[in-house]
Design an enzyme around this catalytic site. Sequence first.
Site, mmCIF file in Angstrom:
data_model
loop_
_atom_site.group_PDB
_atom_site.id
_atom_site.type_symbol
_atom_site.label_atom_id
_atom_site.label_comp_id
_atom_site.label_asym_id
_atom_site.label_seq_id
_atom_site.Cartn_x
_atom_site.Cartn_y
_atom_site.Cartn_z
ATOM 1 N N LYS A 229 0.863 -1.176 0.000
ATOM 2 C CA LYS A 229 0.000 0.000 0.000
ATOM 3 C C LYS A 229 0.900 1.226 0.000
ATOM 4 O O LYS A 229 1.666 1.444 0.953
ATOM 5 C CB LYS A 229 -0.918 0.006 1.225
ATOM 6 C CG LYS A 229 -1.998 -1.061 1.160
ATOM 7 C CD LYS A 229 -3.023 -0.906 2.273
ATOM 8 C CE LYS A 229 -4.118 -1.949 2.121
ATOM 9 N NZ LYS A 229 -5.162 -1.837 3.172
ATOM 10 N N SER A 333 2.291 -5.928 3.739
ATOM 11 C CA SER A 333 1.591 -6.829 4.647
ATOM 12 C C SER A 333 1.722 -8.257 4.143
ATOM 13 O O SER A 333 1.409 -8.537 2.980
ATOM 14 C CB SER A 333 0.100 -6.462 4.730
ATOM 15 O OG SER A 333 -0.071 -5.108 5.086
ATOM 16 N N ALA A 334 2.186 -9.149 5.010
ATOM 17 C CA ALA A 334 2.361 -10.541 4.616
ATOM 18 C C ALA A 334 1.017 -11.160 4.250
ATOM 19 O O ALA A 334 0.024 -10.993 4.976
ATOM 20 C CB ALA A 334 3.018 -11.333 5.739
ATOM 21 N N TYR A 335 0.986 -11.854 3.127
ATOM 22 C CA TYR A 335 -0.227 -12.539 2.714
ATOM 23 C C TYR A 335 -0.509 -13.724 3.632
ATOM 24 O O TYR A 335 0.404 -14.395 4.121
ATOM 25 C CB TYR A 335 -0.078 -13.051 1.283
ATOM 26 C CG TYR A 335 -0.718 -12.155 0.242
ATOM 27 C CD1 TYR A 335 -1.832 -12.565 -0.465
ATOM 28 C CD2 TYR A 335 -0.196 -10.896 -0.038
ATOM 29 C CE1 TYR A 335 -2.420 -11.758 -1.425
ATOM 30 C CE2 TYR A 335 -0.770 -10.070 -0.980
ATOM 31 C CZ TYR A 335 -1.894 -10.511 -1.680
ATOM 32 O OH TYR A 335 -2.476 -9.704 -2.613
ATOM 33 N N LEU A 336 -1.781 -13.981 3.850
ATOM 34 C CA LEU A 336 -2.209 -15.199 4.526
ATOM 35 C C LEU A 336 -2.223 -16.342 3.521
ATOM 36 O O LEU A 336 -2.185 -16.107 2.304
ATOM 37 C CB LEU A 336 -3.605 -15.002 5.125
ATOM 38 C CG LEU A 336 -3.705 -13.963 6.246
ATOM 39 C CD1 LEU A 336 -5.162 -13.718 6.606
ATOM 40 C CD2 LEU A 336 -2.919 -14.417 7.463
ATOM 41 N N ASP A 402 -13.790 2.175 9.834
ATOM 42 C CA ASP A 402 -14.128 1.470 8.589
ATOM 43 C C ASP A 402 -14.095 -0.051 8.767
ATOM 44 O O ASP A 402 -13.544 -0.772 7.943
ATOM 45 C CB ASP A 402 -13.140 1.894 7.492
ATOM 46 C CG ASP A 402 -13.560 1.396 6.113
ATOM 47 O OD1 ASP A 402 -14.770 1.386 5.841
ATOM 48 O OD2 ASP A 402 -12.679 1.017 5.324
ATOM 49 N N GLU A 407 -13.190 -11.263 9.146
ATOM 50 C CA GLU A 407 -12.976 -12.572 8.530
ATOM 51 C C GLU A 407 -12.538 -13.581 9.579
ATOM 52 O O GLU A 407 -11.892 -13.244 10.574
ATOM 53 C CB GLU A 407 -11.907 -12.479 7.432
ATOM 54 C CG GLU A 407 -12.339 -11.659 6.228
ATOM 55 C CD GLU A 407 -11.349 -11.755 5.077
ATOM 56 O OE1 GLU A 407 -10.647 -12.781 4.980
ATOM 57 O OE2 GLU A 407 -11.287 -10.800 4.286
ATOM 58 N N ASP A 422 -6.963 -5.032 7.086
ATOM 59 C CA ASP A 422 -7.268 -3.748 6.446
ATOM 60 C C ASP A 422 -7.440 -2.637 7.484
ATOM 61 O O ASP A 422 -8.552 -2.189 7.765
ATOM 62 C CB ASP A 422 -8.518 -3.868 5.569
ATOM 63 C CG ASP A 422 -8.620 -2.723 4.575
ATOM 64 O OD1 ASP A 422 -7.671 -1.914 4.489
ATOM 65 O OD2 ASP A 422 -9.654 -2.618 3.889
#
Length: 535
Positions: A229, A333-336, A402, A407, A422
């Site tokens: 980002k 940000s590390a992906y899951l 926001d 999840e 997020d």
Amino acid sequence: MMRRDRLFLAATLTAIFSADLYFILLPKLRSVGQGSGHFCPCGPINLTLPRHGGLATPQLSNWTSASPLDGFTSEAADGGSKLGRLFAHPLYNIQTPVPGPEERLLQAEHLMEHYRRKVSRWERHMKLYSEAAAMSNITVTEHEVTFDAGASWLKFHLGINRYALYSRDDRAIPQLLQDMQSMAVVSSDYTQDEKALKGACDCTKVVKPSGHHLKLALKMQNFAKAMFKPMRQQRDEETPEDFFYFVDFQRHNAEIAAFHLDRILDFRRVPPVAGRLVNITGEVLQVTHNEDLRAVFFTSPANNTCFFAKCLYVCKTEYAVCGGPDLLEGSLSAYLPGLSIAPRISIPNPWIRSYTFTGREEWERNPFYCDIIKQLYPYNSGNRLLNIIDMSIFDFLTSNMDRHHYEIFTKFGDEGFLLHLDNARGFGKHSQDEMSILAPLSQCCMIKRSTLMRLQLLARPEFRLSDVMRESLEGDPLQPILTEPHLLALDRRLQKVLRTVQRCIRRLGEDEVIAKDFVKSTASPQTATETEQVR
């Protein structure tokens, strides 16, 4: 007449003294008397706050006789690390049961086989792309790619269990942060949610689809994947007063700060995030194989390299982000793990806000809204509602309005933890505290005992939330991540959270408000023979 005035004055002074004695002195004497009859095994400093001066916290009766505060001074007099002392505290060394196979998100054999197939597919794709580029006289930047079965990102994925994304002492997390900060980028592309939105957005509408700012998926040299980002707002800029939360900027430094705050609160529900200075020409444009992404790059009149989103969130070049001339800072940000091997579901937040200019949701109109939620599945049993309240406290501290969805991993069912994803719309205003974010806490009047005790600990001067956050953020290469007013706002908001709990306890009592989520005690992190589950 003079005598009458003196009598009136004497009577008034007597009444004031009597009231002072009854309402102030006697309660203090009672509290001293009560305290003298019950010796606390916690030593001279106790985690409980006075019943007449603050929160009536449950006693640490299920801890061992060792003092939870042994070795801690009332101030950081030794000049050492507050953060180190915080993480050494017994509250941050509670032992959870060793997860069994069903409590782990992934099994090593399954994960390795999945990524070996992805590596083979990547190699075939790159071979075809290189051949096509050569035929078209296009120069392709190729990096040596290696798949390491012991990579930090794989260890991070394997460490996810039903309790948290990572354990408190997981050594893979600091290594993963370092890798994201320094490892070569071999591929860049739009994220999957932006690809799914492509063609579905209407750039003539005033309010664009929520949650879809310009962001990219970057693949590293060892196949690690991170979401980038870019910086869109300076750290000392506050969100304009006339901005609605759903059109606010997404801030890269907010993503970084949210990860550190989540770790300090001991939630461990935010994937690892690191700051990085990215060369958007060499590390994004030259390694992208997506022609749609390549088409949105341009050179500005100031000779800076820029790019924008092509009808995904904003469609015009004036909304582009630009390097200086090529370097641009952002968060990674590390992906899951992918949805094919670790399915997740997205669930609307019961306290979702209205995403229109004039609408209001039921929770904003009905102060007894939580009574309705408590009757609904899955909030009528288990710890889901308590996890929602944890999330609202986290969002209030960051000032993130926001949170429209949350999840969970489907494998862990209703008792799984919530993912705090997020967080880029946090830390927009340091001068304002949006109390409506705390609605789940103030309306339900419930909080986990473990959460409350850590909040109380972070309010103490020997730790202090702003101090440990400042120290934690110093390890990021883009420091300073937060300005001093934002750090001090954390302390102010923490006090407001504690006062909200205090009001609930005064109204309903401890037993109704504080959920006792400690099950068993533990001797020490190294020699524990008993385990303790924290919901």
